[in-house]
Design a protein around this motif. Structure first.
Motif, PDB file in Angstrom:
ATOM      1  N   ASP A  77     -78.234 -63.184  -8.939  1.00 29.39           N
ATOM      2  CA  ASP A  77     -79.365 -62.348  -8.528  1.00 29.39           C
ATOM      3  C   ASP A  77     -80.292 -62.022  -9.701  1.00 29.39           C
ATOM      4  N   LEU A  78     -79.809 -62.187 -10.918  1.00 29.25           N
ATOM      5  CA  LEU A  78     -80.612 -61.875 -12.105  1.00 29.25           C
ATOM      6  C   LEU A  78     -81.608 -62.992 -12.451  1.00 29.25           C
ATOM      7  N   LYS A  79     -81.505 -64.132 -11.788  1.00 31.70           N
ATOM      8  CA  LYS A  79     -82.383 -65.260 -12.111  1.00 31.70           C
ATOM      9  C   LYS A  79     -83.849 -64.906 -11.970  1.00 31.70           C
ATOM     10  N   THR A  80     -84.171 -64.039 -11.025  1.00 33.79           N
ATOM     11  CA  THR A  80     -85.576 -63.700 -10.757  1.00 33.79           C
ATOM     12  C   THR A  80     -85.964 -62.347 -11.350  1.00 33.79           C
ATOM     13  N   LYS A  81     -85.094 -61.757 -12.170  1.00 29.72           N
ATOM     14  CA  LYS A  81     -85.354 -60.420 -12.698  1.00 29.72           C
ATOM     15  C   LYS A  81     -85.543 -60.449 -14.210  1.00 29.72           C
ATOM     16  N   LYS A  82     -86.388 -59.559 -14.677  1.00 26.58           N
ATOM     17  CA  LYS A  82     -86.657 -59.483 -16.111  1.00 26.58           C
ATOM     18  C   LYS A  82     -85.685 -58.496 -16.755  1.00 26.58           C
ATOM     19  N   ILE A  83     -84.834 -59.001 -17.642  1.00 25.06           N
ATOM     20  CA  ILE A  83     -83.916 -58.145 -18.379  1.00 25.06           C
ATOM     21  C   ILE A  83     -84.043 -58.457 -19.863  1.00 25.06           C
ATOM     22  N   SER A  84     -83.488 -57.592 -20.682  1.00 23.53           N
ATOM     23  CA  SER A  84     -83.599 -57.776 -22.124  1.00 23.53           C
ATOM     24  C   SER A  84     -82.662 -58.874 -22.610  1.00 23.53           C
ATOM     25  N   ALA A 226     -81.004 -53.620 -11.936  1.00 24.93           N
ATOM     26  CA  ALA A 226     -81.923 -53.973 -13.022  1.00 24.93           C
ATOM     27  C   ALA A 226     -83.397 -53.882 -12.647  1.00 24.93           C
ATOM     28  N   ASP A 227     -83.731 -54.058 -11.365  1.00 23.79           N
ATOM     29  CA  ASP A 227     -85.138 -53.876 -10.967  1.00 23.79           C
ATOM     30  C   ASP A 227     -85.218 -53.106  -9.649  1.00 23.79           C
ATOM     31  N   LEU A 228     -84.298 -52.170  -9.492  1.00 25.19           N
ATOM     32  CA  LEU A 228     -84.194 -51.421  -8.230  1.00 25.19           C
ATOM     33  C   LEU A 228     -85.388 -50.501  -8.013  1.00 25.19           C
ATOM     34  N   HIS A 229     -85.792 -49.799  -9.081  1.00 27.69           N
ATOM     35  CA  HIS A 229     -86.865 -48.810  -8.968  1.00 27.69           C
ATOM     36  C   HIS A 229     -87.329 -48.439 -10.379  1.00 27.69           C
ATOM     37  N   GLU A 230     -88.594 -48.010 -10.481  1.00 27.12           N
ATOM     38  CA  GLU A 230     -89.134 -47.626 -11.789  1.00 27.12           C
ATOM     39  C   GLU A 230     -88.371 -46.448 -12.411  1.00 27.12           C
ATOM     40  N   ASN A 231     -87.728 -45.639 -11.585  1.00 28.31           N
ATOM     41  CA  ASN A 231     -86.978 -44.480 -12.093  1.00 28.31           C
ATOM     42  C   ASN A 231     -85.514 -44.785 -12.393  1.00 28.31           C
ATOM     43  N   VAL A 232     -85.146 -46.062 -12.253  1.00 30.22           N
ATOM     44  CA  VAL A 232     -83.755 -46.450 -12.537  1.00 30.22           C
ATOM     45  C   VAL A 232     -83.730 -47.302 -13.805  1.00 30.22           C
ATOM     46  N   PHE A 233     -82.965 -46.849 -14.793  1.00 32.47           N
ATOM     47  CA  PHE A 233     -82.772 -47.616 -16.022  1.00 32.47           C
ATOM     48  C   PHE A 233     -81.329 -48.111 -16.015  1.00 32.47           C
ATOM     49  N   ALA A 234     -81.158 -49.425 -15.947  1.00 29.36           N
ATOM     50  CA  ALA A 234     -79.829 -50.023 -15.845  1.00 29.36           C
ATOM     51  C   ALA A 234     -79.408 -50.625 -17.177  1.00 29.36           C
ATOM     52  N   ILE A 254     -75.088 -55.178 -25.287  1.00 34.36           N
ATOM     53  CA  ILE A 254     -75.857 -54.220 -24.500  1.00 34.36           C
ATOM     54  C   ILE A 254     -77.064 -54.969 -23.932  1.00 34.36           C
ATOM     55  N   THR A 255     -77.178 -54.977 -22.608  1.00 37.46           N
ATOM     56  CA  THR A 255     -78.321 -55.602 -21.940  1.00 37.46           C
ATOM     57  C   THR A 255     -78.927 -54.562 -21.013  1.00 37.46           C
ATOM     58  N   PHE A 256     -80.247 -54.496 -20.942  1.00 33.39           N
ATOM     59  CA  PHE A 256     -80.854 -53.470 -20.103  1.00 33.39           C
ATOM     60  C   PHE A 256     -82.020 -54.020 -19.291  1.00 33.39           C
ATOM     61  N   GLY A 257     -82.331 -53.306 -18.217  1.00 33.77           N
ATOM     62  CA  GLY A 257     -83.429 -53.709 -17.352  1.00 33.77           C
ATOM     63  C   GLY A 257     -83.885 -52.556 -16.483  1.00 33.77           C
ATOM     64  N   SER A 258     -85.132 -52.635 -16.049  1.00 38.70           N
ATOM     65  CA  SER A 258     -85.707 -51.652 -15.135  1.00 38.70           C
ATOM     66  C   SER A 258     -86.937 -52.262 -14.485  1.00 38.70           C
ATOM     67  N   LYS A 259     -87.242 -51.840 -13.288  1.00 34.45           N
ATOM     68  CA  LYS A 259     -88.406 -52.375 -12.566  1.00 34.45           C
ATOM     69  C   LYS A 259     -89.673 -52.079 -13.365  1.00 34.45           C
ATOM     70  N   GLY A 260     -90.441 -53.110 -13.669  1.00 37.05           N
ATOM     71  CA  GLY A 260     -91.695 -52.928 -14.397  1.00 37.05           C
ATOM     72  C   GLY A 260     -91.541 -52.789 -15.897  1.00 37.05           C
ATOM     73  N   LEU A 261     -90.355 -53.018 -16.427  1.00 36.69           N
ATOM     74  CA  LEU A 261     -90.129 -52.883 -17.865  1.00 36.69           C
ATOM     75  C   LEU A 261     -91.001 -53.893 -18.617  1.00 36.69           C
ATOM     76  N   SER A 262     -91.777 -53.404 -19.576  1.00 37.73           N
ATOM     77  CA  SER A 262     -92.708 -54.271 -20.312  1.00 37.73           C
ATOM     78  C   SER A 262     -92.039 -54.838 -21.569  1.00 37.73           C
ATOM     79  N   ASP A 263     -92.658 -55.874 -22.130  1.00 41.84           N
ATOM     80  CA  ASP A 263     -92.167 -56.445 -23.392  1.00 41.84           C
ATOM     81  C   ASP A 263     -92.197 -55.398 -24.500  1.00 41.84           C
TER      82      ASP A 263
END
Length: 299
Positions: A77-84, A226-234, A254-263
């Motif tokens: 499921d992470l294939k389409t999500k932006k994570i660190s 990882a991209d559930l909501h802007e208020n969720v930091f995973a 340590i790997t992290f992600g959140s909806k809309g997380l910028s570079d």
């Protein structure tokens, strides 16, 4: 946040070094770290950069990329999500400690299951002076989803935010949620986030993959958070410790992600984790990282 003076001086000395360069806290000759013969004899297949050289603060770049590929392979499921890009740390305990350094403290309590690994309380309370409280993991012989929901909503109401650590398969019970229970947990977090409260979900995935029934959720909860909501930091804490039988290597991520997380946000967060690493152990073991790289690439 991250001091640069030694890096700068080391770079300058590299240009002018004649015989050897010791500016960087290492003795380097002809571009390679100087290695004792005794080390060469017991590690003949590794060069000195793979054994005695200092590692980068965030870890070997090749290993970080390999581990990211492995995380995505195991959690499609992470294939389409932006994570660190994973940040390498000296073991999973260190991963949890650094997350606590940044996000847990007075008026920022940590919520965990009861029972749980006893080190959680030590990290939250002794190191960070935070309130450590728990929800009953099981009720009447079943996984206590309503209890988790009530505890999270109580924290959201009292503190305006939630910091929860979820550990599956769970230590010490060994329990992993079913696919349906995993969906319920994701739904609870999303509802709290949609109410305007911020939620940090720390997934302690030390025992990831050690489940053997078809009805158990096969992916880490991080894959859904990882991209559930802007208020969720995973945040995902994992490593080869249990997954690849490398207990004493003390290599974690340590790997992290959140909806809309910028570079820019990813860079800022990575830099802050670098500061936490730099101010505690400076960097992780080079030879452990090299061995994991060779293992992951071994056919």
């Amino acid at each position: 946040y991250f001091p640069n003076e030694i890096n700068s001086q080391g770079g300058e000395a590299e240009k002018d070094a004649k015989l050897a360069n010791g500016t960087f806290g290492m003795s380097v000759a002809n571009g390679s770290p100087i290695e004792l013969d005794s080390y060469k004899k017991i590690m003949p297949d590794l060069n000195s950069r793979e054994t005695v050289a200092y590692a980068k603060t965030t870890g070997n770049p090749e290993l970080r990329k390999l581990w990211l590929e492995k995380i995505i392979e195991k959690n499609p499921d992470l294939k389409t999500k932006k994570i660190s890009l994973p940040v390498l740390v000296p073991g999973l305990t260190a991963a949890l400690s650094y997350v606590a350094d940044l996000f847990v403290g007075e008026n920022k309590p940590l919520l965990a299951a009861d029972p749980c690994w006893d080190n959680y309380e030590l990290i939250a309370s002794a190191r960070r002076g935070a309130i450590f409280h728990q929800f009953k993991c099981f009720e009447k012989g079943k996984f206590n989803v309503p209890g988790i929901e009530a505890a999270m909503k109580a924290d959201a109401e009292k503190y305006g935010s939630v910091r929860i650590i979820l550990n599956f398969p769970q230590n010490p019970s060994g329990y992993s949620p079913t696919k349906d229970e995993a969906k319920q947990l994701v739904k609870i977090v999303k509802e709290i986030a949609e109410s305007g409260k911020k939620v940090l979900v720390l997934s302690d995935d030390a025992y990831f993959g050690l489940n053997y029934e078809d009805y158990i959720e096969p992916q880490a909860l991080f894959a859904y958070m990882a991209d559930l909501h802007e208020n969720v930091f995973a945040i995902k804490a994992d490593g080869p410790t249990k997954e690849d039988f490398a207990w004493g290597f003390r290599t974690g991520f340590i790997t992290f992600g959140s909806k809309g997380l910028s570079d820019q946000q990813i860079t800022a967060l990575t830099t802050k984790f670098m500061a936490a690493i730099r101010s505690s152990v400076s960097c992780s073991s080079t030879v452990s990282q090299s061995l994991v790289i060779h293992a992951l690439k071994y056919p």
